[in-house]
Design a protein around this motif. Sequence first.
Motif, PDB file in Angstrom:
ATOM      1  N   ALA A  44     -11.878   7.154   4.432  1.00  0.00           N
ATOM      2  CA  ALA A  44     -12.577   6.378   3.565  1.00  0.00           C
ATOM      3  C   ALA A  44     -11.749   5.702   2.668  1.00  0.00           C
ATOM      4  O   ALA A  44     -11.907   4.775   2.179  1.00  0.00           O
ATOM      5  CB  ALA A  44     -13.514   7.157   2.622  1.00  0.00           C
ATOM      6  N   MET A  45     -10.587   6.344   2.297  1.00  0.00           N
ATOM      7  CA  MET A  45      -9.635   5.496   1.353  1.00  0.00           C
ATOM      8  C   MET A  45      -9.220   4.428   2.166  1.00  0.00           C
ATOM      9  O   MET A  45      -9.016   3.287   1.465  1.00  0.00           O
ATOM     10  CB  MET A  45      -8.512   6.410   1.086  1.00  0.00           C
ATOM     11  N   ILE A  46      -8.911   4.573   3.515  1.00  0.00           N
ATOM     12  CA  ILE A  46      -8.303   3.122   4.126  1.00  0.00           C
ATOM     13  C   ILE A  46      -9.371   2.393   4.215  1.00  0.00           C
ATOM     14  O   ILE A  46      -9.247   1.127   4.034  1.00  0.00           O
ATOM     15  CB  ILE A  46      -7.945   3.881   5.703  1.00  0.00           C
ATOM     16  N   GLU A  47     -10.695   2.589   4.305  1.00  0.00           N
ATOM     17  CA  GLU A  47     -11.782   1.674   4.638  1.00  0.00           C
ATOM     18  C   GLU A  47     -11.991   0.942   3.324  1.00  0.00           C
ATOM     19  O   GLU A  47     -12.135  -0.114   3.003  1.00  0.00           O
ATOM     20  CB  GLU A  47     -13.048   2.410   4.968  1.00  0.00           C
ATOM     21  N   SER A  48     -11.714   1.697   2.147  1.00  0.00           N
ATOM     22  CA  SER A  48     -11.898   1.069   0.848  1.00  0.00           C
ATOM     23  C   SER A  48     -10.784   0.167   0.655  1.00  0.00           C
ATOM     24  O   SER A  48     -11.258  -1.134   0.021  1.00  0.00           O
ATOM     25  CB  SER A  48     -11.921   1.928  -0.231  1.00  0.00           C
ATOM     26  N   LEU A  49      -9.623   0.245   1.040  1.00  0.00           N
ATOM     27  CA  LEU A  49      -8.467  -0.560   0.725  1.00  0.00           C
ATOM     28  C   LEU A  49      -8.691  -1.780   1.554  1.00  0.00           C
ATOM     29  O   LEU A  49      -8.598  -2.814   1.065  1.00  0.00           O
ATOM     30  CB  LEU A  49      -7.385   0.323   1.393  1.00  0.00           C
ATOM     31  N   ASP A  50      -9.272  -1.421   2.887  1.00  0.00           N
ATOM     32  CA  ASP A  50      -9.567  -2.530   3.609  1.00  0.00           C
ATOM     33  C   ASP A  50     -10.751  -3.714   3.181  1.00  0.00           C
ATOM     34  O   ASP A  50     -10.519  -4.896   3.133  1.00  0.00           O
ATOM     35  CB  ASP A  50     -10.128  -2.103   5.141  1.00  0.00           C
ATOM     36  N   ASN A  51     -11.868  -2.973   2.653  1.00  0.00           N
ATOM     37  CA  ASN A  51     -12.888  -3.826   1.977  1.00  0.00           C
ATOM     38  C   ASN A  51     -12.346  -4.659   0.843  1.00  0.00           C
ATOM     39  O   ASN A  51     -12.963  -5.798   0.666  1.00  0.00           O
ATOM     40  CB  ASN A  51     -14.100  -2.891   1.392  1.00  0.00           C
ATOM     41  N   ASN A  52     -11.590  -3.993  -0.049  1.00  0.00           N
ATOM     42  CA  ASN A  52     -10.966  -4.788  -1.107  1.00  0.00           C
ATOM     43  C   ASN A  52     -10.018  -5.797  -0.594  1.00  0.00           C
ATOM     44  O   ASN A  52      -9.927  -7.008  -1.393  1.00  0.00           O
ATOM     45  CB  ASN A  52     -10.379  -3.793  -2.003  1.00  0.00           C
TER      46      ASN A  52
ATOM     47  N   VAL B 290       0.923  -1.239   0.020  1.00  0.00           N
ATOM     48  CA  VAL B 290       0.109   0.051  -0.072  1.00  0.00           C
ATOM     49  C   VAL B 290       0.884   1.196  -0.192  1.00  0.00           C
ATOM     50  O   VAL B 290       1.993   0.972   0.366  1.00  0.00           O
ATOM     51  CB  VAL B 290      -1.003  -0.086   1.222  1.00  0.00           C
ATOM     52  N   ASP B 291       0.267   2.300  -0.381  1.00  0.00           N
ATOM     53  CA  ASP B 291       1.006   3.554  -0.660  1.00  0.00           C
ATOM     54  C   ASP B 291       0.869   4.575   0.474  1.00  0.00           C
ATOM     55  O   ASP B 291      -0.262   5.019   0.442  1.00  0.00           O
ATOM     56  CB  ASP B 291       0.775   4.070  -2.036  1.00  0.00           C
ATOM     57  N   ASP B 292       1.811   4.943   1.003  1.00  0.00           N
ATOM     58  CA  ASP B 292       1.896   6.193   2.177  1.00  0.00           C
ATOM     59  C   ASP B 292       0.992   5.645   3.275  1.00  0.00           C
ATOM     60  O   ASP B 292       0.581   6.778   3.745  1.00  0.00           O
ATOM     61  CB  ASP B 292       1.445   7.328   1.325  1.00  0.00           C
ATOM     62  N   MET B 293       0.770   4.465   3.565  1.00  0.00           N
ATOM     63  CA  MET B 293       0.039   4.210   4.744  1.00  0.00           C
ATOM     64  C   MET B 293       0.986   4.157   5.972  1.00  0.00           C
ATOM     65  O   MET B 293       1.920   3.460   5.879  1.00  0.00           O
ATOM     66  CB  MET B 293      -0.715   3.011   4.612  1.00  0.00           C
ATOM     67  N   GLY B 294       0.672   4.937   6.877  1.00  0.00           N
ATOM     68  CA  GLY B 294       1.477   5.111   8.046  1.00  0.00           C
ATOM     69  C   GLY B 294       1.596   3.892   9.050  1.00  0.00           C
ATOM     70  O   GLY B 294       0.416   3.213   9.047  1.00  0.00           O
ATOM     71  N   TYR B 295       2.495   4.051  10.091  1.00  0.00           N
ATOM     72  CA  TYR B 295       2.458   2.913  11.035  1.00  0.00           C
ATOM     73  C   TYR B 295       1.134   2.651  11.801  1.00  0.00           C
ATOM     74  O   TYR B 295       0.938   1.386  12.148  1.00  0.00           O
ATOM     75  CB  TYR B 295       3.744   3.305  11.972  1.00  0.00           C
ATOM     76  N   LYS B 296       0.494   3.426  12.094  1.00  0.00           N
ATOM     77  CA  LYS B 296      -0.450   3.595  13.113  1.00  0.00           C
ATOM     78  C   LYS B 296      -1.897   4.048  12.343  1.00  0.00           C
ATOM     79  O   LYS B 296      -2.820   4.180  13.171  1.00  0.00           O
ATOM     80  CB  LYS B 296      -0.537   4.547  14.222  1.00  0.00           C
ATOM     81  N   ASP B 297      -2.121   3.632  11.029  1.00  0.00           N
ATOM     82  CA  ASP B 297      -3.221   3.711  10.473  1.00  0.00           C
ATOM     83  C   ASP B 297      -4.092   2.488  10.167  1.00  0.00           C
ATOM     84  O   ASP B 297      -5.147   2.612   9.712  1.00  0.00           O
ATOM     85  CB  ASP B 297      -2.952   4.116   8.989  1.00  0.00           C
ATOM     86  N   LEU B 298      -3.743   1.551  11.134  1.00  0.00           N
ATOM     87  CA  LEU B 298      -4.510   0.239  11.124  1.00  0.00           C
ATOM     88  C   LEU B 298      -4.836  -0.103  12.396  1.00  0.00           C
ATOM     89  O   LEU B 298      -4.118   0.112  13.415  1.00  0.00           O
ATOM     90  CB  LEU B 298      -3.771  -0.665  10.326  1.00  0.00           C
ATOM     91  N   GLY B 299      -5.816  -0.721  12.761  1.00  0.00           N
ATOM     92  CA  GLY B 299      -6.355  -1.340  14.214  1.00  0.00           C
ATOM     93  C   GLY B 299      -5.360  -2.360  14.505  1.00  0.00           C
ATOM     94  O   GLY B 299      -5.303  -2.169  15.704  1.00  0.00           O
ATOM     95  N   PHE B 300      -4.992  -3.142  13.725  1.00  0.00           N
ATOM     96  CA  PHE B 300      -4.021  -4.133  14.420  1.00  0.00           C
ATOM     97  C   PHE B 300      -2.715  -3.437  14.782  1.00  0.00           C
ATOM     98  O   PHE B 300      -1.727  -3.902  15.621  1.00  0.00           O
ATOM     99  CB  PHE B 300      -3.829  -5.382  13.525  1.00  0.00           C
ATOM    100  N   MET B 301      -2.484  -2.195  14.504  1.00  0.00           N
ATOM    101  CA  MET B 301      -1.125  -1.786  14.901  1.00  0.00           C
ATOM    102  C   MET B 301      -1.571  -0.443  15.893  1.00  0.00           C
ATOM    103  O   MET B 301      -0.985   0.530  16.212  1.00  0.00           O
ATOM    104  CB  MET B 301      -0.488  -0.765  13.678  1.00  0.00           C
TER     105      MET B 301
ATOM    106  N   THR C 290     -10.591  -0.828   9.906  1.00  0.00           N
ATOM    107  CA  THR C 290      -9.789  -1.872   9.177  1.00  0.00           C
ATOM    108  C   THR C 290     -10.305  -3.261   9.596  1.00  0.00           C
ATOM    109  O   THR C 290      -9.399  -3.916   9.904  1.00  0.00           O
ATOM    110  CB  THR C 290      -8.296  -1.552   9.104  1.00  0.00           C
ATOM    111  N   PRO C 291     -11.460  -3.819   9.554  1.00  0.00           N
ATOM    112  CA  PRO C 291     -11.724  -4.976  10.339  1.00  0.00           C
ATOM    113  C   PRO C 291     -11.179  -6.114   9.372  1.00  0.00           C
ATOM    114  O   PRO C 291     -10.762  -7.168  10.171  1.00  0.00           O
ATOM    115  CB  PRO C 291     -13.485  -5.115  10.116  1.00  0.00           C
ATOM    116  N   HIS C 292     -11.099  -6.213   8.213  1.00  0.00           N
ATOM    117  CA  HIS C 292     -10.593  -7.038   7.141  1.00  0.00           C
ATOM    118  C   HIS C 292      -9.084  -7.351   7.392  1.00  0.00           C
ATOM    119  O   HIS C 292      -8.745  -8.557   7.777  1.00  0.00           O
ATOM    120  CB  HIS C 292     -11.149  -6.817   5.812  1.00  0.00           C
ATOM    121  N   LEU C 293      -8.343  -6.289   7.454  1.00  0.00           N
ATOM    122  CA  LEU C 293      -6.979  -6.223   7.632  1.00  0.00           C
ATOM    123  C   LEU C 293      -6.567  -6.657   9.129  1.00  0.00           C
ATOM    124  O   LEU C 293      -5.785  -7.454   9.241  1.00  0.00           O
ATOM    125  CB  LEU C 293      -6.396  -4.996   7.478  1.00  0.00           C
TER     126      LEU C 293
END
Length: 460
Positions: free
Chosen positions: A242-250, A32-43, A50-53
């Motif tokens: 919303a961009m992060i949620e779309s990425l997670d959905n995909n 993924v492009d330019d996603m930060g260290y703490k942009d995700l729930g598991f981090m 980001t439920p799927h990731l």
Amino acid sequence: MKILYAIWICIICYIAPVQAQSTKPNIIVILVDDMGYKDLGFMDGRFYRTPHLDSLAQESRIYQQAYAAASNCAPSRASLLTGLLPNRHGIYTVGSSERGKTVDRKIIPIKNNNTLDASFPTIATLLGKKGYSTAAVGKWHLSDSPKQHGFSYSFGGDHSGHNKHFSPYKNTAIPDGDEGEYLTDRITKEGINYIRQQKENPFFLYLSYYAVHTPLEAPDSLKNHYKGMVGTGEKDYPTYAAMIESLDNNIGKLVSELQHLGLSENTLLWFCSDNGGINTISPQTPLRSGKGSYFEGGIRIPFFVHWPNHIQPRRDTTTLVSHLDLFPTLKQLLNDKSQMRMDGTSLLNNLLDDEDVHERLLFWHFPIYLEAYNESKDDGRDPTFRTRPGSAIRYKNWKLHHYYEDDAYLLYDLSQDIGERQNKASEYPTILEKMKTLLNEKILETKAYIPNKLNPNYTH
């Protein structure tokens, strides 16, 4: 009887390599492009859905001390694919290394390569020789086509580093879909189509999203989920979220397809970002700074490896890992004995048997300038540049920065100061000297060019 025995041995010899080939794992690298260290729930991120990731990560080896090979797009991608440090392939940045105002640059930076030389073998080069079908789907950013670098199939791959997120895309490498089609959806669709076509054969899919790189654009249906909510940074929070949620959905769709096709258990999947997040869009507090900086916020990344029944799920909080490690890990996995220069370390024994990666040293060399995004909010060493020419190493809990313009050394104990606020160089002279020695050894070992010519136009 002897004849029957001989026939049986011949049958075994014939079947064995066929079975070995059929059990080769499929390999997917999701970048993924330019996603930060703490942009995700598991981090431990708190602002984005980001439920799927998160679910996939919980079944994976999560590395919480994972690093990009460089702090911006092109060099980190080149290093991930080749297993080589940027000073080996010469891609240090995007475009010119003379970024920012001429009068602000004290020294002349090392010239940047904008194209990955086709003589460097990539992960795809190796896997193609091992009988894999190889595909690059999405952002490439290293040359005119991935097909020049070992990939047999490419969708969306060209020199461009960013793209419109809605069709018409105005990109000759990405045929337009219906008006308003969203690029993250399209890249996933193309990736899934490739998997369906190759499901009977071992395949390598390099699935490289343009999200969450600017321009910030997302479907209204997802942006509505975040109306009235306050996040981090100064940009449009609902759109970024919303961009992060779309990425997670995909990515959820991709994983579901692997399960539907019965491929999930024989698929080794890597997930990571190409560099840290942009500090003004999504600060990675408590990490300092962001994309383009060699403080932790610019190079710490989310990173996990998923392979059911092979890799035990675990959150690894101590092992230092890097983009550079993907290639040597896959090389060992396939038992490839060919001689090849590698700057990374195989993680295979760590992944499969929990063996420690002992006393790891990570090295970054950035003999270039990167201008500021926002002078008041970049949180770098000075407001004018995110990066000035220098080098850095991480060894155990210590991290050393060396800047060439003023010969300054910054020494941080990350176990006590992950935000890199307290320079310990004067307080720990013995450790400083040891770290300087290690840094100089890496510079000599990798033949890193040091910029030392003064800029005659410098005015400060």
